[in-house]
Design a protein around this motif. Structure first.
Motif, PDB file in Angstrom:
ATOM      1  N   GLY A  15      13.728  -4.023  -5.895  1.00 46.10           N
ATOM      2  CA  GLY A  15      12.720  -5.381  -5.570  1.00 46.10           C
ATOM      3  C   GLY A  15      13.530  -6.052  -4.881  1.00 46.10           C
TER       4      GLY A  15
ATOM      5  N   THR B 240      12.785  -6.790  -1.047  1.00 44.74           N
ATOM      6  CA  THR B 240      11.590  -7.326  -0.968  1.00 44.74           C
ATOM      7  C   THR B 240      11.708  -8.879  -1.278  1.00 44.74           C
TER       8      THR B 240
ATOM      9  N   PRO C  74       0.877  -1.100   0.056  1.00 43.66           N
ATOM     10  CA  PRO C  74      -0.094  -0.186  -0.027  1.00 43.66           C
ATOM     11  C   PRO C  74       0.932   1.281   0.013  1.00 43.66           C
TER      12      PRO C  74
ATOM     13  N   GLY D 259       3.727  -5.668   5.950  1.00 43.76           N
ATOM     14  CA  GLY D 259       5.287  -5.237   5.788  1.00 43.76           C
ATOM     15  C   GLY D 259       5.466  -3.732   6.182  1.00 43.76           C
TER      16      GLY D 259
ATOM     17  N   PRO E 192      19.365  -1.825  -9.602  1.00 38.26           N
ATOM     18  CA  PRO E 192      19.455  -0.398  -8.796  1.00 38.26           C
ATOM     19  C   PRO E 192      18.732  -0.346  -7.842  1.00 38.26           C
TER      20      PRO E 192
HETATM   21  N1  LIG Z   1       7.354  -1.807   3.243  1.00 36.68           N
HETATM   22  C1  LIG Z   1       7.014  -0.943   2.243  1.00 36.68           C
HETATM   23  N2  LIG Z   1       6.147  -0.438   2.066  1.00 36.68           N
HETATM   24  C2  LIG Z   1       5.776   0.382   0.610  1.00 36.68           C
HETATM   25  N3  LIG Z   1       6.822   0.265  -0.097  1.00 36.68           N
HETATM   26  C3  LIG Z   1       8.034  -0.424   0.017  1.00 36.68           C
HETATM   27  C4  LIG Z   1       8.174  -1.282   1.288  1.00 36.68           C
HETATM   28  N4  LIG Z   1       9.113  -2.061   1.151  1.00 36.68           N
HETATM   29  C5  LIG Z   1       9.604  -1.700  -0.302  1.00 36.68           C
HETATM   30  N5  LIG Z   1       8.879  -0.906  -0.782  1.00 36.68           N
HETATM   31  C6  LIG Z   1       8.955  -0.366  -2.123  1.00 36.68           C
HETATM   32  O1  LIG Z   1       9.135  -1.412  -3.023  1.00 36.68           O
HETATM   33  C7  LIG Z   1       9.968  -1.081  -4.218  1.00 36.68           C
HETATM   34  C8  LIG Z   1      11.297  -2.001  -4.163  1.00 36.68           C
HETATM   35  O2  LIG Z   1      12.170  -1.814  -2.929  1.00 36.68           O
HETATM   36  P1  LIG Z   1      13.132  -2.923  -2.369  1.00 36.68           P
HETATM   37  O3  LIG Z   1      12.789  -4.222  -2.484  1.00 36.68           O
HETATM   38  O4  LIG Z   1      13.703  -2.255  -0.893  1.00 36.68           O
HETATM   39  O5  LIG Z   1      14.377  -2.569  -3.502  1.00 36.68           O
HETATM   40  P2  LIG Z   1      15.855  -2.642  -3.607  1.00 36.68           P
HETATM   41  O6  LIG Z   1      16.302  -3.463  -2.242  1.00 36.68           O
HETATM   42  O7  LIG Z   1      16.098  -3.265  -4.721  1.00 36.68           O
HETATM   43  O8  LIG Z   1      16.522  -1.513  -3.208  1.00 36.68           O
HETATM   44  C9  LIG Z   1      10.401   0.334  -3.828  1.00 36.68           C
HETATM   45  O9  LIG Z   1       9.834   1.201  -4.689  1.00 36.68           O
HETATM   46  C10 LIG Z   1      10.146   0.639  -2.516  1.00 36.68           C
HETATM   47  O10 LIG Z   1       9.900   1.685  -2.052  1.00 36.68           O
END
Ligand SMILES: Nc1ncnc2c1ncn2[C@@H]1O[C@H](COP(=O)(O)OP(=O)(O)O)[C@@H](O)[C@H]1O
Ligand SMILES: [Mg+2]
Lengths: 319, 254
Positions: A49, A52, A14, B249, A45
């Motif tokens: 993701g 995640t 969300p 999350g 970059p």
């Molecule tokens: N808990 C969260 N709530 C909302 N958005 C998230 C959350 N975690 C990650 N995101 C979004 O998901 C995308 C991928 O993030 P992330 O997996 O941290 O990327 P990376 O580790 O490759 O830099 C980003 O746009 C980030 O802002």
């Protein structure tokens, strides 16, 4: 059996301040397989993701759709069997008890992973030694440098000798020496038969340590490559930077095969792009023979390689 | 049980390494002295046990509120919550172990108050030793269960922190730790009775009085019910905490 098997994995978040129901897609239908004993790099970059994906595999985040299995066990439905199999290292300053010593931290995390009491001490001592932290083993972790914390994170992830390792940007903040030791470590872990998924945004690192690398951007997989292909991608459009190149030579250079572009900026620096390593050497020789001494070769960064990949794809679609 | 033990010894080490968490224990002798001076001045020697019990319960409650109550939220803030969830150890067990360590540490207050009393020349006679032991045990248990409730509530409600402070002094008053409930207006009594400290205070005081502690069964039932209620709510909320981490999350980052 595969170490990691990911099918159609999707994760939406969300939007923090968005309207109700508005979602941000962090992973958009990922398919990925990591074989047993394989070292697989996940390149991308910031915001691609990577974290995640690691969190989902580490069972601390539930996917919105799709499945992921660790050694054949589903990460959502078989928590109790999956968790002991995985060691996860989420890099950074956080995630350790700063007020406690490195040793105490390892004992605690080891205990949570079910390492028997009598083995905790020996395991912790062995890992502290392996990561060059023995001299600081009894100091508070909050006094550690970024690189030391990073090594402690790695030790933590290995306390229970997991079969699958998830390393999220394990070398950020490490000094170059530690980073080199890290590459040695990955080699050792591979020989021990552990499977590793490693995220990074450093292409050269991925190139030296992994069996295969997957490039992701914006939650989608762009490409999966062997280090060889990765190397080729990197040396494609290898560049030479030179100053004070004679005008005549510049003109001659532009017509050579293997040279894709020659540009001189207002600062007098000439940027020569070549197609590959083979084209590089003769161009360098020409420059040196002409008395140009101010020379450097550079490689394209990850972003540029991405642009190139996306560009290539764009052309594929067009044709 | 392993996870419980790991939590217990982790928290013991954390308390040891950061005595700031134990500052409450430093205030215990002071409160004891003040209360003893007050009983002395009012020539009410019968209130002397109060001067020992009140600082003890205040310390237990303060530690439950600020140290144990803060555990999960602090882990979230330090980035240790997610790695803990990733281990095979049940989070609830780890947290319970840690809360028990905090509660056990806060019992030091009782010994402190007792020693200060002795120094002040107060020789308390324990008329019902068993009642005293049972009282201390059930009070600790109920404190731990209540602390678990606070810990889960605090991590789930970002706006909860301001209430944390307002839960300390009003609670001492409402629960009749310092001033007996009988002195408070009648309409306050029902409120006092849902605060476990009011039952604990009565129970512990009765151990120092020569009369038979007739209220004991009633007090134990009340404490047991309040402990069970706290624990039940805490375990429901603990599920919510895990859901927040894994499904929404939203508990991973500070
Ligand atoms: N808990 C969260 N709530 C909302 N958005 C998230 C959350 N975690 C990650 N995101 C979004 O998901 C995308 C991928 O993030 P992330 O997996 O941290 O990327 P990376 O580790 O490759 O830099 C980003 O746009 C980030 O802002
Ligand atoms: Mg990341």
């Amino acid at each position: 059996m595969n170490a990691i098997e990911i099918r159609g994995l999707r994760r939406d978040f969300p939007l923090p301040n968005g309207e109700r129901g508005a979602l941000r897609t962090a992973l958009d239908g990922i398919n990925l397989t990591v074989g047993e004993g394989e070292v697989h790099a996940l390149l991308g970059p910031n915001g691609a993701g990577k974290t995640t994906l690691c969190k989902i595999l580490a069972t601390v985040l539930v996917p919105s759709a799709g499945t992921a299995r660790i050694l054949g066990r589903d990460v959502v439905t078989r928590l109790a069997t999956v968790r002991p199999l995985i060691g996860c290292v989420f890099g950074g300053d956080r995630g350790l008890y700063g007020r406690l010593s490195a040793r105490r931290n390892l004992h605690y995390w080891g205990a949570l992973y079910g390492v028997p009491g009598h083995e905790l001490r020996a395991r912790a001592a062995e890992l502290l030694d392996r990561f060059g932290l023995t001299a600081h083993a009894d100091e508070r972790v909050e006094t550690f440098s970024r690189g030391m914390k990073q090594r402690l994170h790695l030790a933590r992830g290995l306390m229970h000798a997991p079969r699958v390792l998830l390393l999220d940007e394990p070398t950020t903040g490490m000094d170059p020496v530690s980073a080199r030791d890290f590459r040695t470590l990955i080699g050792e872990l591979r020989r021990e038969g552990r499977s590793i998924l490693l995220t990074t945004h450093d292409m050269a690192e991925a190139e030296t340590v992994c069996d295969r690398a997957t490039l992701i951007d914006d939650g989608r997989i762009l490409h999966t490559a062997t280090p060889r292909e990765l190397g080729a991608l990197l040396s494609r459009h290898e560049r030479i930077e030179a100053t004070d190149v004679p005008a005549q030579l510049l003109a001659q250079m532009g017509t050579r095969s293997g040279v894709t572009s020659v540009n001189t900026g207002p600062d007098g620096i000439t940027l020569i792009e070549v197609t590959d390593q083979d084209a590089l050497t003769p161009v360098l020789r020409l420059l040196v023979d002409a008395g140009v001494t101010n020379l450097a070769t550079t490689r394209p960064g990850l972003e540029e390689v991405y642009l190139q990949l996306i560009g290539d794809r764009g052309m594929d679609v067009a044709s | 049980m392993r996870a419980f033990r790991a939590g217990l010894s982790l928290q013991a080490a954390l308390l040891w390494r950061s005595p700031g968490n134990l500052h409450v224990l430093a205030t215990v002798p002071l409160y004891t002295l003040i209360l003893l001076a007050m009983t002395d001045a009012s020539h009410q020697a019968g209130l002397a046990p109060n001067a020992i019990i009140a600082p003890t319960l205040m310390a237990l409650w303060t530690m439950a509120l600020f140290t144990a109550g803060d555990l999960i939220d602090r882990d979230r803030h330090d980035g240790t919550l997610e790695p803990t969830v990733a281990t095979p150890a049940p989070l609830a067990q780890v947290i319970t172990g840690r809360i028990c360590a905090v509660t056990a540490a806060s019992l030091i207050a009782f010994a402190e108050a007792w020693v200060v009393g002795l120094c002040f020349g107060v020789h308390l006679s324990v008329h019902h030793p068993l009642t005293l032991v049972v009282g201390i045990l059930t009070t600790s248990l109920t404190t731990a269960c209540t602390a678990a409730l606070i810990a889960t509530l605090l991590v789930l409600t970002r706006g909860g922190r301001p209430y944390q402070n307002s839960l300390s002094f009003p609670f001492y008053l409402l629960s009749g730790i310092v001033v007996p409930i009988e002195v408070l207006p009648h309409w306050v009594h029902p409120i006092s009775r849902i605060i476990y400290l009011s039952w604990s205070a009565d129970l512990l005081r009765s151990a120092f009085r020569p009369e038979e502690p007739r209220q004991l069964p009633m007090q134990l039932i009340a404490l047991g019910l309040l402990a069970a209620a706290g624990l039940a709510c805490a375990s429901v909320l603990m599920r919510r905490v895990l859901d927040r981490v894994r499904i929404l999350g939203t508990l991973g980052h500070a």
